[in-house]
Design an enzyme around this catalytic site. Sequence first.
Site, PDB file in Angstrom:
ATOM      1  CG  HIS A   1      -1.861  -1.204   1.242  1.00 31.99           C
ATOM      2  ND1 HIS A   1      -2.462  -1.556   2.441  1.00 31.99           N
ATOM      3  CD2 HIS A   1      -2.529  -1.602   0.248  1.00 31.99           C
ATOM      4  CE1 HIS A   1      -3.310  -2.724   1.969  1.00 31.99           C
ATOM      5  NE2 HIS A   1      -3.483  -2.690   0.790  1.00 31.99           N
TER       6      HIS A   1
ATOM      7  CD  GLU B   1      -0.989   0.660   4.622  1.00 33.66           C
ATOM      8  OE1 GLU B   1       0.035  -0.103   4.918  1.00 33.66           O
ATOM      9  OE2 GLU B   1      -2.035   0.532   4.428  1.00 33.66           O
TER      10      GLU B   1
ATOM     11  CG  HIS C   1       0.335  -3.459   5.678  1.00 33.44           C
ATOM     12  ND1 HIS C   1      -0.445  -3.274   4.517  1.00 33.44           N
ATOM     13  CD2 HIS C   1       0.737  -4.690   5.514  1.00 33.44           C
ATOM     14  CE1 HIS C   1      -0.518  -4.255   3.780  1.00 33.44           C
ATOM     15  NE2 HIS C   1       0.400  -5.065   4.182  1.00 33.44           N
TER      16      HIS C   1
ATOM     17  CD  GLU D   1      -1.748  -3.003   9.691  1.00 28.09           C
ATOM     18  OE1 GLU D   1      -1.307  -1.924   9.528  1.00 28.09           O
ATOM     19  OE2 GLU D   1      -2.446  -3.823   9.053  1.00 28.09           O
TER      20      GLU D   1
END
Length: 347
Positions: free
Chosen positions: A83, A86, A181, A254
């Site tokens: 992504h 990010e 992420h 994350e």
Amino acid sequence: MSFAFCFDREEDIYQFAYCYPYTYTRFQHYLDSLQKRNMDYFFREQLGQSVQQRQLDLLTITSPDNLREGAEQKVVFITGRVHPGETPSSFVCQGIIDFLISQHPVARVLREHLVFKIAPMLNPDGVYLGNYRCSLMGFDLNRHWLDPSPWAHPTLHGVKQLIIQMYNDPKTSLEFYIDIHAHSTMMNGFMYGNIFEDEERFQRQAIFPKLLCQNAEDFSYSSTSFNRDAVKAGTGRRFLGGLLDHTSYCYTLEVSFYSYIIGGTTAAVPYTEEAYMKLGRNVARTFLDYYRLNPLVEKVAIPMPRLRKEKPPPYKYPLTRGPARNHPNGKGDKKSSVNHKDPSNSF
């Protein structure tokens, strides 16, 4: 949220960033600088190209002895920036890389025992174009692991092929897959893992995030969760969790776009570029605890880094164009071919 801004210099260009920028150009300069150091335990190769012909870089960090013909390998595979918006994932990934190539005794022990394969930027077109979540063609690449197209999702297709090839190599044990992420609402760093019907395997999967929580003050085990939501079926974590055998563990790491709260306090600490990279260093350190290699650190002296005298050997499995092919079974009871259907049905 709203804010006012005064454009007080007519001749200037103003840009607003959601988080600290980490561009494709910065990434290429960073890898170029590492390559010029000519370290014998750092290898860079082009695994493929994006739709707009940007490089898909693959880094291998390990002792040269682990790459000799016939050597058995324990592989940790790490990916980032699927992504593109990010950006914290790139800082975390750089922290991992910087630590692993350093002369720190822990890093030296890790290089002796493990092979780190890192693809730090899976979506270079999206990064270059400034997209938040999608590729050049508008795809969320992290929903296409089940059957990536070599035409529409070439970077994902290349990484998946490589992982399948390693999985079918009897000399290679693919032990970890970690996809990095950033999260737009949660605080701290945390992980997503998979759910397995085998309770022992499920409990073993919790070991790494628990150890990371001990090493990183900004990592929260209480925010870590294990799931098999249908909407996540096409992600790397879910697909590979269904493909790989019981000796492999797949996670999404994350990290908050914004801040973290240290245990026992209530004040939020804003993340900085350095704080993101520190989390990366702590991720790398945690493999020492996981493999119980701590006693070896005290025995390690700090020598001068050796220079590589010849070109790095290419990965021993040539990548092929087109859809991934079935590979002969070489590992015990592993599958001789890959099922591209949703692996969540086998949980």
